[in-house]
Design a protein around this motif. Structure first.
Motif, PDB file in Angstrom:
ATOM      1  N   ARG A 109       1.170  -1.225  -0.146  1.00 29.64           N
ATOM      2  CA  ARG A 109       0.094  -0.185  -0.202  1.00 29.64           C
ATOM      3  C   ARG A 109       1.206   1.279   0.213  1.00 29.64           C
ATOM      4  O   ARG A 109       0.744   2.400  -0.030  1.00 29.64           O
ATOM      5  N   ASN A 110       2.301   0.865   0.952  1.00 31.83           N
ATOM      6  CA  ASN A 110       2.368   2.557   0.999  1.00 31.83           C
ATOM      7  C   ASN A 110       3.903   3.403  -0.177  1.00 31.83           C
ATOM      8  O   ASN A 110       4.014   4.055  -0.067  1.00 31.83           O
ATOM      9  N   ASP A 111       3.349   1.797  -1.257  1.00 30.96           N
ATOM     10  CA  ASP A 111       4.177   2.091  -2.424  1.00 30.96           C
ATOM     11  C   ASP A 111       3.426   1.945  -3.743  1.00 30.96           C
ATOM     12  O   ASP A 111       4.005   2.671  -5.199  1.00 30.96           O
ATOM     13  N   ARG A 112       1.799   2.211  -3.429  1.00 27.07           N
ATOM     14  CA  ARG A 112       1.259   2.748  -4.795  1.00 27.07           C
ATOM     15  C   ARG A 112       0.925   3.985  -4.778  1.00 27.07           C
ATOM     16  O   ARG A 112      -0.409   4.548  -4.287  1.00 27.07           O
ATOM     17  N   ILE A 113       1.980   4.593  -5.190  1.00 27.81           N
ATOM     18  CA  ILE A 113       2.099   6.042  -5.626  1.00 27.81           C
ATOM     19  C   ILE A 113       2.518   6.760  -7.607  1.00 27.81           C
ATOM     20  O   ILE A 113       3.645   5.780  -7.577  1.00 27.81           O
ATOM     21  N   VAL A 114       1.986   7.620  -7.798  1.00 29.43           N
ATOM     22  CA  VAL A 114       2.189   8.677  -8.323  1.00 29.43           C
ATOM     23  C   VAL A 114       2.915   9.347  -8.286  1.00 29.43           C
ATOM     24  O   VAL A 114       2.490  10.533  -7.785  1.00 29.43           O
ATOM     25  N   MET A 115       3.155   9.962  -9.277  1.00 31.84           N
ATOM     26  CA  MET A 115       3.433  11.410 -10.230  1.00 31.84           C
ATOM     27  C   MET A 115       2.842  12.304 -10.899  1.00 31.84           C
ATOM     28  O   MET A 115       2.397  11.487 -12.124  1.00 31.84           O
ATOM     29  N   CYS A 116       2.054  13.184 -11.110  1.00 33.63           N
ATOM     30  CA  CYS A 116       1.209  13.821 -11.620  1.00 33.63           C
ATOM     31  C   CYS A 116       1.522  14.911 -11.953  1.00 33.63           C
ATOM     32  O   CYS A 116       1.146  16.071 -10.935  1.00 33.63           O
ATOM     33  N   PRO A 117       1.971  15.453 -13.274  1.00 36.05           N
ATOM     34  CA  PRO A 117       2.498  16.754 -13.209  1.00 36.05           C
ATOM     35  C   PRO A 117       0.975  17.431 -13.322  1.00 36.05           C
ATOM     36  O   PRO A 117      -0.475  17.281 -13.529  1.00 36.05           O
ATOM     37  N   PHE A 118       0.430  19.363 -12.888  1.00 33.96           N
ATOM     38  CA  PHE A 118       0.720  20.446 -12.487  1.00 33.96           C
ATOM     39  C   PHE A 118      -0.471  19.774 -11.006  1.00 33.96           C
ATOM     40  O   PHE A 118      -0.631  20.264 -10.069  1.00 33.96           O
ATOM     41  N   MET A 119      -0.345  18.184 -10.779  1.00 35.46           N
ATOM     42  CA  MET A 119      -1.205  17.776  -9.754  1.00 35.46           C
ATOM     43  C   MET A 119      -0.702  18.538  -8.067  1.00 35.46           C
ATOM     44  O   MET A 119      -1.261  18.795  -7.549  1.00 35.46           O
ATOM     45  N   ASP A 120       0.707  18.221  -8.388  1.00 40.81           N
ATOM     46  CA  ASP A 120       1.390  18.735  -7.394  1.00 40.81           C
ATOM     47  C   ASP A 120       1.983  20.077  -7.984  1.00 40.81           C
ATOM     48  O   ASP A 120       2.595  20.979  -6.063  1.00 40.81           O
ATOM     49  N   LEU A 121       1.188  21.453  -8.276  1.00 37.92           N
ATOM     50  CA  LEU A 121       1.345  22.137  -7.872  1.00 37.92           C
ATOM     51  C   LEU A 121       0.313  22.863  -6.803  1.00 37.92           C
ATOM     52  O   LEU A 121       0.252  24.138  -6.301  1.00 37.92           O
ATOM     53  N   PHE A 122      -0.777  21.916  -6.473  1.00 40.00           N
ATOM     54  CA  PHE A 122      -2.042  22.439  -5.065  1.00 40.00           C
ATOM     55  C   PHE A 122      -0.967  22.646  -4.228  1.00 40.00           C
ATOM     56  O   PHE A 122      -0.241  21.390  -3.349  1.00 40.00           O
ATOM     57  N   ASN A 123      -1.406  23.118  -3.078  1.00 35.41           N
ATOM     58  CA  ASN A 123      -1.096  23.174  -1.834  1.00 35.41           C
ATOM     59  C   ASN A 123      -2.146  22.541  -1.236  1.00 35.41           C
ATOM     60  O   ASN A 123      -3.183  22.437  -1.288  1.00 35.41           O
ATOM     61  N   HIS A 124      -1.538  22.972   0.402  1.00 40.18           N
ATOM     62  CA  HIS A 124      -2.255  22.085   1.117  1.00 40.18           C
ATOM     63  C   HIS A 124      -3.150  23.300   2.296  1.00 40.18           C
ATOM     64  O   HIS A 124      -2.785  24.108   2.394  1.00 40.18           O
ATOM     65  N   ASN A 125      -4.509  22.732   2.263  1.00 37.59           N
ATOM     66  CA  ASN A 125      -4.762  23.109   3.784  1.00 37.59           C
ATOM     67  C   ASN A 125      -5.432  21.916   4.203  1.00 37.59           C
ATOM     68  O   ASN A 125      -5.882  21.703   3.367  1.00 37.59           O
ATOM     69  N   ASP A 126      -6.444  22.910   5.722  1.00 37.87           N
ATOM     70  CA  ASP A 126      -7.222  21.627   6.011  1.00 37.87           C
ATOM     71  C   ASP A 126      -8.488  21.335   5.586  1.00 37.87           C
ATOM     72  O   ASP A 126      -9.188  20.164   5.717  1.00 37.87           O
ATOM     73  N   THR A 127      -9.225  21.845   4.821  1.00 39.12           N
ATOM     74  CA  THR A 127     -10.195  22.391   3.757  1.00 39.12           C
ATOM     75  C   THR A 127      -9.821  22.301   2.436  1.00 39.12           C
ATOM     76  O   THR A 127      -8.575  23.009   1.964  1.00 39.12           O
ATOM     77  N   GLY A 128     -10.146  21.255   1.338  1.00 38.11           N
ATOM     78  CA  GLY A 128      -9.861  21.257  -0.262  1.00 38.11           C
ATOM     79  C   GLY A 128     -10.425  20.957  -1.232  1.00 38.11           C
ATOM     80  O   GLY A 128     -11.639  20.320  -0.714  1.00 38.11           O
ATOM     81  N   CYS A 129     -10.429  20.700  -2.737  1.00 40.32           N
ATOM     82  CA  CYS A 129     -11.284  20.998  -3.304  1.00 40.32           C
ATOM     83  C   CYS A 129     -11.941  19.190  -2.967  1.00 40.32           C
ATOM     84  O   CYS A 129     -10.595  18.380  -2.527  1.00 40.32           O
ATOM     85  N   ASN A 130     -12.532  18.747  -3.522  1.00 43.21           N
ATOM     86  CA  ASN A 130     -12.424  17.152  -3.671  1.00 43.21           C
ATOM     87  C   ASN A 130     -11.887  16.194  -5.049  1.00 43.21           C
ATOM     88  O   ASN A 130     -11.502  16.588  -6.189  1.00 43.21           O
ATOM     89  N   VAL A 131     -10.626  15.596  -4.561  1.00 40.03           N
ATOM     90  CA  VAL A 131      -9.595  14.625  -5.228  1.00 40.03           C
ATOM     91  C   VAL A 131     -10.780  13.316  -5.936  1.00 40.03           C
ATOM     92  O   VAL A 131     -10.581  11.895  -4.777  1.00 40.03           O
TER      93      VAL A 131
END
Length: 308
Positions: free
Chosen positions: A107-129
């Motif tokens: 499970r911990n290795d089920r990761i991908v890099m997605c261009p543009f998606m990594d431009l989003f910053n974090h907040n305690d509430t945010g858009c639905n992904v």
């Protein structure tokens, strides 16, 4: 982006990140270099005698294991170069399951890099992904005006977690909390009740958030105050309205947990201010973010002490 690289500290990077037992007596800064991943500042300092250190130890352990495999397979790559990209990847990946894959990879290795998606910053509430076989979809959670920043949420994470994993904290975080195991285990939990708490499943995992001290900490506190029968009643929910017990527990938490932790926070803030003033090599942004974090911890403690 969240990672800041301090050039002056890279020569001694390897021992500090990989050696958990290394001595750092020459350092007098009450903070880790979680913000500046490649600096030589001791990662242990902010979380000295604090369960937050578990976050750092887990991160170190994973980095060490990954580097062992890569270093053996690609001996020409330096650790400094590897750790730079290790953090770049770890702070920019998203969870993703390939179609028809349920058990592998782990499970911990089920990761991908997605261009543009990594431009989003974090907040305690945010858009639905949402992700599907074809990629990711981001749906806004509210109406945004032109010029507004659009956030996603990395998860329900405390600022301690965000600091260690990403190198930043939120000014306002509804999920914020700070562990208080080090205070409870030192001042409250002794050998006479440790087995009692262990058997009941209430040993450790204590924290303080915006609502105050968690229920697990209340259980551990009452183990000091009540007979075993009355304590069992409390754990079973049969003695939740005992005002006398509540006042005594709150007084004990204030004197043995909140007040010592407040003194620790004040001392850390004093040391940070002093170190920043006298050191020309200290990163100003690192000091600012660490001062901010300790102030947030202090505010949580003060709020709990006032019963708010």
């Amino acid at each position: 982006m969240p990672i800041c690289w301090r050039q002056h500290g890279k020569t001694a990077l390897t021992p500090n990140l990989l050696d958990e037992t290394a001595s750092h007596d020459d350092l007098d800064l009450p903070f880790p270099s979680a913000l500046d991943h490649a600096s030589t500042t001791a990662l242990d300092e902010l979380f000295e005698a604090n369960p937050n250190l578990n976050l750092l130890r887990k991160q170190r352990k994973k980095l060490k294991a990954d580097w062992k495999k890569v270093g053996e397979a690609l001996p020409n790559i330096s650790f400094e170069r590897y750790v730079h990209f290790w953090f770049l990847v770890s702070t920019r990946t998203f969870y993703f399951e390939m179609p028809n894959v349920k058990t592998h990879p782990p499970r911990n290795d089920r990761i991908v890099m997605c261009p543009f998606m990594d431009l989003f910053n974090h907040n305690d509430t945010g858009c639905n992904v949402h992700y599907a076989d074809t990629g990711y979809t981001v749906t806004t959670d509210k109406t945004y005006d032109a010029g507004d920043e659009v956030y996603v949420s990395y998860g329900q994470h405390s600022n301690d977690f965000l600091l260690v994993e990403y190198g930043f904290v939120l000014d306002s975080n509804r999920w914020d909390s700070t562990p208080i195991d080090h205070c409870l285990m030192t001042h409250l939990v002794n050998t006479s009740v440790e087995e009692q708490l262990q058997q009941a499943g209430y040993l450790g995992g204590y924290f303080l958030n915006h609502d105050g001290v968690c229920y697990r900490a209340q259980v551990a506190t009452r183990a000091q105050l009540l007979t075993e029968d009355l304590w069992n009643d409390f754990v079973a929910g049969r003695d939740l309205d005992n005002t006398k017990d509540e006042h005594e527990a709150q007084a004990l938490i204030e004197s043995q947990v909140l007040e010592p932790y407040l003194r620790e926070a004040e001392d850390a803030l004093d040391r940070l201010h002093s170190s920043y003033e006298r050191s020309s090599s200290t990163s100003p942004r690192s000091c600012r973010i660490l001062l901010q974090r300790w102030k947030q911890i202090r505010a949580l403690l003060q709020r709990a002490a006032k019963g708010q």
